[in-house]
Design a protein around this motif. Structure first.
Motif, PDB file in Angstrom:
ATOM      1  N   HIS A  51       0.835  -1.199   0.000  1.00 52.08           N
ATOM      2  CA  HIS A  51       0.000   0.000   0.000  1.00 52.08           C
ATOM      3  C   HIS A  51       0.871   1.250   0.000  1.00 52.08           C
ATOM      4  CE1 HIS A  51      -3.441   2.563   0.849  1.00 52.08           C
ATOM      5  NE2 HIS A  51      -2.772   3.078   1.878  1.00 52.08           N
ATOM      6  N   HIS A  52       1.934   1.225   0.837  1.00 52.61           N
ATOM      7  CA  HIS A  52       2.848   2.361   0.922  1.00 52.61           C
ATOM      8  C   HIS A  52       3.551   2.576  -0.414  1.00 52.61           C
ATOM      9  CE1 HIS A  52       5.534   5.254   2.725  1.00 52.61           C
ATOM     10  NE2 HIS A  52       6.587   4.556   2.335  1.00 52.61           N
ATOM     11  N   HIS A  53       3.975   1.473  -1.049  1.00 48.47           N
ATOM     12  CA  HIS A  53       4.631   1.553  -2.359  1.00 48.47           C
ATOM     13  C   HIS A  53       3.689   2.152  -3.395  1.00 48.47           C
ATOM     14  CE1 HIS A  53       7.057   0.384  -5.805  1.00 48.47           C
ATOM     15  NE2 HIS A  53       5.994  -0.204  -6.322  1.00 48.47           N
ATOM     16  N   GLY A  54       2.409   1.758  -3.337  1.00 47.28           N
ATOM     17  CA  GLY A  54       1.434   2.283  -4.291  1.00 47.28           C
ATOM     18  C   GLY A  54       1.199   3.767  -4.104  1.00 47.28           C
ATOM     19  N   ASP A  55       1.161   4.230  -2.822  1.00 46.62           N
ATOM     20  CA  ASP A  55       0.981   5.652  -2.541  1.00 46.62           C
ATOM     21  C   ASP A  55       2.151   6.464  -3.088  1.00 46.62           C
ATOM     22  OD1 ASP A  55      -1.432   5.300  -1.322  1.00 46.62           O
ATOM     23  OD2 ASP A  55      -0.626   5.248   0.720  1.00 46.62           O
ATOM     24  N   GLU A  56       3.372   5.967  -2.913  1.00 48.10           N
ATOM     25  CA  GLU A  56       4.549   6.675  -3.418  1.00 48.10           C
ATOM     26  C   GLU A  56       4.503   6.774  -4.935  1.00 48.10           C
ATOM     27  OE1 GLU A  56       7.975   4.661  -1.967  1.00 48.10           O
ATOM     28  OE2 GLU A  56       7.949   5.682  -0.032  1.00 48.10           O
ATOM     29  N   SER A  57       4.095   5.693  -5.600  1.00 45.01           N
ATOM     30  CA  SER A  57       3.990   5.698  -7.055  1.00 45.01           C
ATOM     31  C   SER A  57       2.985   6.741  -7.524  1.00 45.01           C
ATOM     32  CB  SER A  57       3.573   4.303  -7.547  1.00 45.01           C
ATOM     33  OG  SER A  57       3.315   4.314  -8.934  1.00 45.01           O
ATOM     34  N   THR A  58       1.811   6.782  -6.880  1.00 49.14           N
ATOM     35  CA  THR A  58       0.776   7.752  -7.251  1.00 49.14           C
ATOM     36  C   THR A  58       1.255   9.175  -7.023  1.00 49.14           C
ATOM     37  OG1 THR A  58      -0.956   6.151  -6.692  1.00 49.14           O
ATOM     38  CG2 THR A  58      -1.603   8.455  -6.832  1.00 49.14           C
ATOM     39  N   ASN A  59       1.955   9.430  -5.912  1.00 50.45           N
ATOM     40  CA  ASN A  59       2.459  10.772  -5.616  1.00 50.45           C
ATOM     41  C   ASN A  59       3.493  11.227  -6.633  1.00 50.45           C
ATOM     42  OD1 ASN A  59       0.841  11.019  -3.343  1.00 50.45           O
ATOM     43  ND2 ASN A  59       2.411  10.242  -1.947  1.00 50.45           N
ATOM     44  N   ARG A 101      12.188  12.551 -10.017  1.00 51.21           N
ATOM     45  CA  ARG A 101      11.178  11.996  -9.102  1.00 51.21           C
ATOM     46  C   ARG A 101      10.698  10.629  -9.583  1.00 51.21           C
ATOM     47  NH1 ARG A 101       9.287  14.099  -4.164  1.00 51.21           N
ATOM     48  NH2 ARG A 101       7.231  13.366  -4.788  1.00 51.21           N
ATOM     49  N   LEU A 102      10.405  10.526 -10.891  1.00 57.18           N
ATOM     50  CA  LEU A 102       9.872   9.273 -11.423  1.00 57.18           C
ATOM     51  C   LEU A 102      10.954   8.199 -11.579  1.00 57.18           C
ATOM     52  CD1 LEU A 102       7.224  10.166 -14.153  1.00 57.18           C
ATOM     53  CD2 LEU A 102       6.866   9.250 -11.873  1.00 57.18           C
ATOM     54  N   SER A 103      12.227   8.599 -11.608  1.00 50.03           N
ATOM     55  CA  SER A 103      13.299   7.607 -11.773  1.00 50.03           C
ATOM     56  C   SER A 103      13.389   6.666 -10.584  1.00 50.03           C
ATOM     57  CB  SER A 103      14.646   8.309 -11.979  1.00 50.03           C
ATOM     58  OG  SER A 103      15.057   8.985 -10.792  1.00 50.03           O
ATOM     59  N   HIS A 104      12.803   7.067  -9.439  1.00 46.52           N
ATOM     60  CA  HIS A 104      12.786   6.200  -8.260  1.00 46.52           C
ATOM     61  C   HIS A 104      11.660   5.170  -8.330  1.00 46.52           C
ATOM     62  CE1 HIS A 104      15.140   9.662  -6.826  1.00 46.52           C
ATOM     63  NE2 HIS A 104      15.670   8.825  -5.958  1.00 46.52           N
ATOM     64  N   GLY A 105      10.793   5.284  -9.309  1.00 43.50           N
ATOM     65  CA  GLY A 105       9.668   4.363  -9.427  1.00 43.50           C
ATOM     66  C   GLY A 105      10.069   3.023 -10.007  1.00 43.50           C
ATOM     67  N   GLU A 106       9.340   1.982  -9.633  1.00 45.16           N
ATOM     68  CA  GLU A 106       9.625   0.628 -10.100  1.00 45.16           C
ATOM     69  C   GLU A 106       8.544   0.095 -11.023  1.00 45.16           C
ATOM     70  OE1 GLU A 106      10.131  -1.767  -6.654  1.00 45.16           O
ATOM     71  OE2 GLU A 106      11.872  -0.667  -5.901  1.00 45.16           O
ATOM     72  N   THR A 107       7.398   0.775 -11.099  1.00 49.30           N
ATOM     73  CA  THR A 107       6.305   0.252 -11.914  1.00 49.30           C
ATOM     74  C   THR A 107       6.564   0.508 -13.392  1.00 49.30           C
ATOM     75  OG1 THR A 107       4.983   2.282 -11.903  1.00 49.30           O
ATOM     76  CG2 THR A 107       4.694   0.777 -10.038  1.00 49.30           C
ATOM     77  N   LEU A 108       5.963  -0.337 -14.238  1.00 45.99           N
ATOM     78  CA  LEU A 108       6.089  -0.162 -15.682  1.00 45.99           C
ATOM     79  C   LEU A 108       5.515   1.184 -16.092  1.00 45.99           C
ATOM     80  CD1 LEU A 108       6.917  -1.500 -18.370  1.00 45.99           C
ATOM     81  CD2 LEU A 108       4.605  -2.439 -18.510  1.00 45.99           C
ATOM     82  N   ASN A 109       4.420   1.573 -15.449  1.00 41.29           N
ATOM     83  CA  ASN A 109       3.789   2.850 -15.744  1.00 41.29           C
ATOM     84  C   ASN A 109       4.763   4.006 -15.520  1.00 41.29           C
ATOM     85  OD1 ASN A 109       1.686   4.424 -16.556  1.00 41.29           O
ATOM     86  ND2 ASN A 109       0.354   3.973 -14.842  1.00 41.29           N
ATOM     87  N   GLU A 110       5.467   3.989 -14.379  1.00 40.10           N
ATOM     88  CA  GLU A 110       6.412   5.056 -14.070  1.00 40.10           C
ATOM     89  C   GLU A 110       7.593   5.064 -15.035  1.00 40.10           C
ATOM     90  OE1 GLU A 110       6.523   5.934  -9.408  1.00 40.10           O
ATOM     91  OE2 GLU A 110       6.553   3.803  -9.857  1.00 40.10           O
ATOM     92  N   ARG A 111       8.032   3.877 -15.457  1.00 37.41           N
ATOM     93  CA  ARG A 111       9.152   3.828 -16.398  1.00 37.41           C
ATOM     94  C   ARG A 111       8.778   4.438 -17.741  1.00 37.41           C
ATOM     95  NH1 ARG A 111       9.885  -1.485 -14.271  1.00 37.41           N
ATOM     96  NH2 ARG A 111       9.141  -2.450 -16.186  1.00 37.41           N
TER      97      ARG A 111
END
Length: 295
Positions: A7-15, A137-147
């Protein structure tokens, strides 16, 4: 504890996606004004492209939030696949935008236009800072969407670096053809990388194995467990590029009693713990049992 971490990971991705959206939308407005003031068609074209990026990132933000909803009777695996759909939309938009940029830049090779170099320079500095921060900011993301979204922003960063270089050169020398040349080079570079990400997304939509080595590795590990004589109907696919689903039929070497089957299931769970599996379904079959899922 495990669910809280997700849940925490998902919140960070959305932010992170929200940050990228508001920065990109705000700067798009600045670009439109700046392009008009500097009489630069290149900046105006980039403003249109950034506006398209903003709409794309905004849709990804919405889909990413929807993707965190709990599973229900309609979406029994949950809504995480919507995030993958967002990555597909963004990939298509970015490829389309890159093709459009090329269609604008190539004709300028034969009819270059001299813009206001000083205004281009200061807009380029601001463009590199704003888009660079959002990309960081987005470079810290791990989701395909963020990439995929990160490539949106990297395209803008490279574009503004190109504008910065051109503005400095044009300030001292009247060589307007440099503008379309650099534009074409960085657009082709971004297009190449985005096509690779788009191919990955399409493969996941087709329910391909998320990692070419994953299926062989899982098959080998399960085969090594004592009393498993055969494995068939081993299927692995991904919900969103991160969380995977596995189903398999395991044929036992003899009809073992329930207590021993429980011990075997614990061994299987220990083996599968090493993989990013959101859902697993394992069916145990006896040696002479006819599989109901015959090919």
């Amino acid at each position: 504890m495990h669910d809280h971490s997700h849940h925490h990971h998902g919140d960070e991705s959305t932010n992170r996606i929200a940050w990228a959206f508001f920065l990109n939308l705000g700067f798009s407005i600045v670009e439109f004004v700046g392009g008009w003031l500097t009489n630069s068609t290149a900046i105006m074209a980039d403003a249109v492209h950034d506006l398209g990026d903003s709409l794309s990132i905004g849709s990804a933000w919405l889909l990413n939030k929807l993707g965190k909803k709990e599973a229900d009777v309609t979406f029994t695996y949950g809504y995480r696949r919507l995030s993958l759909f967002g990555a597909l939309i963004n990939g298509v938009v970015l490829v389309s935008g890159s093709i459009w940029v090329l269609s604008e830049a190539i004709p300028r090779l034969f009819n270059p236009v001299m813009p206001m170099a000083e205004g281009m320079f200061w807009l380029a500095i601001l463009g590199v800072l704003v888009n660079g921060f959002a990309a960081y900011r987005l470079s810290h993301g791990e989701t395909l969407n963020e990439r995929v979204l990160n490539w949106h922003l990297m395209e803008d960063v490279l574009g503004w670096i190109a504008v910065l270089i051109v503005s400095v050169v044009l300030y001292f020398f009247e060589v307007p053809i440099l503008d379309p040349v650099l534009c074409i080079l960085f657009t082709l570079f971004i297009l190449f990388n985005v096509v690779k990400h788009l191919r990955t997304t399409l493969m996941l939509f087709a329910q391909s194995v998320p990692d070419p080595e994953l299926r062989d590795n899982v098959y080998s590990r399960l085969s090594g467990i004592q009393h498993i004589n055969e494995i068939h109907h081993l299927h692995i696919w991904s919900l969103d590029g991160e969380r995977h689903v596995l189903t398999a039929h395991l044929v036992l070497d003899y009809p073992m009693p329930p207590a021993q089957q429980i011990e075997l299931k614990e061994k299987i769970a220990a083996v599968l713990k090493d993989y990013k599996l959101q859902h697993t379904t394992i069916e145990l079959e006896y040696p002479d049992e006819i599989c109901r899922d015959n090919d």
